[in-house]
Design a protein around this motif. Structure first.
Motif, PDB file in Angstrom:
ATOM      1  N   ALA A  77      52.045  62.296  70.139  1.00 10.90           N
ATOM      2  CA  ALA A  77      52.954  61.454  69.356  1.00 10.90           C
ATOM      3  C   ALA A  77      52.401  60.036  69.222  1.00 10.90           C
ATOM      4  N   MET A  78      51.811  59.513  70.295  1.00 10.85           N
ATOM      5  CA  MET A  78      51.232  58.170  70.235  1.00 10.85           C
ATOM      6  C   MET A  78      50.061  58.139  69.262  1.00 10.85           C
ATOM      7  N   GLY A  79      49.285  59.211  69.217  1.00 12.01           N
ATOM      8  CA  GLY A  79      48.185  59.282  68.256  1.00 12.01           C
ATOM      9  C   GLY A  79      48.687  59.224  66.828  1.00 12.01           C
ATOM     10  N   VAL A  80      49.778  59.949  66.575  1.00 10.25           N
ATOM     11  CA  VAL A  80      50.363  59.931  65.230  1.00 10.25           C
ATOM     12  C   VAL A  80      50.889  58.534  64.907  1.00 10.25           C
ATOM     13  N   LEU A  81      51.609  57.924  65.833  1.00  7.85           N
ATOM     14  CA  LEU A  81      52.165  56.587  65.589  1.00  7.85           C
ATOM     15  C   LEU A  81      51.058  55.548  65.411  1.00  7.85           C
ATOM     16  N   ASN A  82      49.994  55.653  66.183  1.00  6.30           N
ATOM     17  CA  ASN A  82      48.868  54.729  66.004  1.00  6.30           C
ATOM     18  C   ASN A  82      48.234  54.927  64.631  1.00  6.30           C
ATOM     19  N   GLY A  83      48.146  56.172  64.179  1.00  6.81           N
ATOM     20  CA  GLY A  83      47.617  56.443  62.850  1.00  6.81           C
ATOM     21  C   GLY A  83      48.494  55.854  61.762  1.00  6.81           C
ATOM     22  N   VAL A  84      49.795  55.980  61.937  1.00 13.40           N
ATOM     23  CA  VAL A  84      50.735  55.413  60.961  1.00 13.40           C
ATOM     24  C   VAL A  84      50.610  53.893  60.938  1.00 13.40           C
ATOM     25  N   ALA A  85      50.525  53.288  62.098  1.00  9.27           N
ATOM     26  CA  ALA A  85      50.395  51.827  62.162  1.00  9.27           C
ATOM     27  C   ALA A  85      49.099  51.371  61.501  1.00  9.27           C
ATOM     28  N   GLN A  86      48.014  52.090  61.747  1.00 11.26           N
ATOM     29  CA  GLN A  86      46.728  51.729  61.152  1.00 11.26           C
ATOM     30  C   GLN A  86      46.773  51.880  59.640  1.00 11.26           C
ATOM     31  N   THR A  87      47.383  52.969  59.167  1.00 11.25           N
ATOM     32  CA  THR A  87      47.500  53.197  57.731  1.00 11.25           C
ATOM     33  C   THR A  87      48.357  52.113  57.086  1.00 11.25           C
ATOM     34  N   THR A  88      49.437  51.720  57.741  1.00  6.56           N
ATOM     35  CA  THR A  88      50.306  50.670  57.221  1.00  6.56           C
ATOM     36  C   THR A  88      49.542  49.357  57.091  1.00  6.56           C
ATOM     37  N   MET A  89      48.734  49.033  58.079  1.00  8.49           N
ATOM     38  CA  MET A  89      47.940  47.803  58.018  1.00  8.49           C
ATOM     39  C   MET A  89      46.942  47.863  56.860  1.00  8.49           C
ATOM     40  N   THR A  90      46.332  49.023  56.652  1.00 10.21           N
ATOM     41  CA  THR A  90      45.375  49.177  55.566  1.00 10.21           C
ATOM     42  C   THR A  90      46.057  49.020  54.217  1.00 10.21           C
ATOM     43  N   VAL A  91      47.206  49.666  54.056  1.00 11.21           N
ATOM     44  CA  VAL A  91      47.943  49.579  52.789  1.00 11.21           C
ATOM     45  C   VAL A  91      48.389  48.139  52.537  1.00 11.21           C
ATOM     46  N   ALA A  92      48.874  47.467  53.565  1.00 15.56           N
ATOM     47  CA  ALA A  92      49.307  46.072  53.399  1.00 15.56           C
ATOM     48  C   ALA A  92      48.128  45.195  52.963  1.00 15.56           C
ATOM     49  N   GLY A  93      46.968  45.409  53.563  1.00 11.93           N
ATOM     50  CA  GLY A  93      45.784  44.654  53.162  1.00 11.93           C
ATOM     51  C   GLY A  93      45.405  44.932  51.716  1.00 11.93           C
ATOM     52  N   ASP A  94      45.510  46.220  51.312  1.00 18.34           N
ATOM     53  CA  ASP A  94      45.201  46.575  49.924  1.00 18.34           C
ATOM     54  C   ASP A  94      46.170  45.919  48.949  1.00 18.34           C
ATOM     55  N   VAL A  95      47.454  45.861  49.313  1.00 16.03           N
ATOM     56  CA  VAL A  95      48.457  45.237  48.448  1.00 16.03           C
ATOM     57  C   VAL A  95      48.163  43.744  48.295  1.00 16.03           C
ATOM     58  N   VAL A  96      47.819  43.088  49.386  1.00 14.12           N
ATOM     59  CA  VAL A  96      47.509  41.657  49.326  1.00 14.12           C
ATOM     60  C   VAL A  96      46.282  41.420  48.441  1.00 14.12           C
ATOM     61  N   ASN A  97      45.257  42.241  48.627  1.00 14.26           N
ATOM     62  CA  ASN A  97      44.052  42.080  47.798  1.00 14.26           C
ATOM     63  C   ASN A  97      44.346  42.337  46.328  1.00 14.26           C
ATOM     64  N   ALA A  98      45.171  43.344  46.012  1.00  9.59           N
ATOM     65  CA  ALA A  98      45.526  43.633  44.627  1.00  9.59           C
ATOM     66  C   ALA A  98      46.313  42.473  44.015  1.00  9.59           C
ATOM     67  N   ALA A  99      47.222  41.893  44.802  1.00 11.92           N
ATOM     68  CA  ALA A  99      48.008  40.763  44.301  1.00 11.92           C
ATOM     69  C   ALA A  99      47.110  39.559  44.028  1.00 11.92           C
ATOM     70  N   LYS A 100      46.148  39.317  44.918  1.00 13.31           N
ATOM     71  CA  LYS A 100      45.224  38.199  44.700  1.00 13.31           C
ATOM     72  C   LYS A 100      44.386  38.437  43.446  1.00 13.31           C
ATOM     73  N   THR A 101      43.912  39.662  43.267  1.00 16.18           N
ATOM     74  CA  THR A 101      43.107  39.985  42.091  1.00 16.18           C
ATOM     75  C   THR A 101      43.918  39.818  40.821  1.00 16.18           C
ATOM     76  N   ALA A 102      45.167  40.296  40.823  1.00 14.93           N
ATOM     77  CA  ALA A 102      46.029  40.166  39.648  1.00 14.93           C
ATOM     78  C   ALA A 102      46.307  38.699  39.346  1.00 14.93           C
TER      79      ALA A 102
END
Length: 148
Positions: A77-102
């Protein structure tokens, strides 16, 4: 830690049952409390939670096999939650970069940018320059008049 000693200890631990490994863990924690030269690294939230659950189960007299099985489930379960947290951080970074580009493509000023130098140096506002008043919030601006 000396890697040779670590490997030797690991080889010895591999031969022991889970019940004996918990005894070794208890002894290591005792030695740490008495003789540790430095503090142990701080574990993350998930690890501290899992270790707390493990300690409660052991203190409650739960069978070692049950504790081991429960810890296996918690680790998955901790592995899954760590994966979710890592994915969330990646998506948030992508959103910030997309907003800056726009914003760069549209030519919008950066969020903390000062007003344009022309308006601030003359003390005029865009409405004073154009001779129009801005529309109140929620009301669309009037179309340009045919007389202009």
């Amino acid at each position: 830690m000396n890697p040779y000693v670590r490997d030797r200890i690991t080889r010895k631990l591999d031969t022991l049952s889970d019940e004996r490994l918990y005894q070794v863990l208890d002894y290591i924690e005792f030695l740490e409390s008495k003789y540790a030269e430095k503090s142990a690294p701080v574990a993350n939230l998930f690890t501290r939670f899992a270790e707390g659950v493990e300690d409660k189960l052991r203190a409650g007299g739960v069978a070692v096999s049950t504790v081991s099985e429960t810890m296996g489930f918690l680790n998955k379960a901790m592995g899954v939650l760590n994966g979710v947290a890592q994915t969330t951080m990646t998506v948030a970074g992508d959103v910030v970069n997309a907003a800056k580009t726009a914003a760069d493509q549209v030519g919008a000023p950066p969020p903390a940018a000062a007003p344009s130098s022309t308006a601030s140096s003359t003390g005029t506002t865009p409405s004073a320059i154009t001779g129009t008043q801005p529309a109140p919030l929620g009301v669309p601006p009037a179309p340009p008049s045919a007389a202009a």
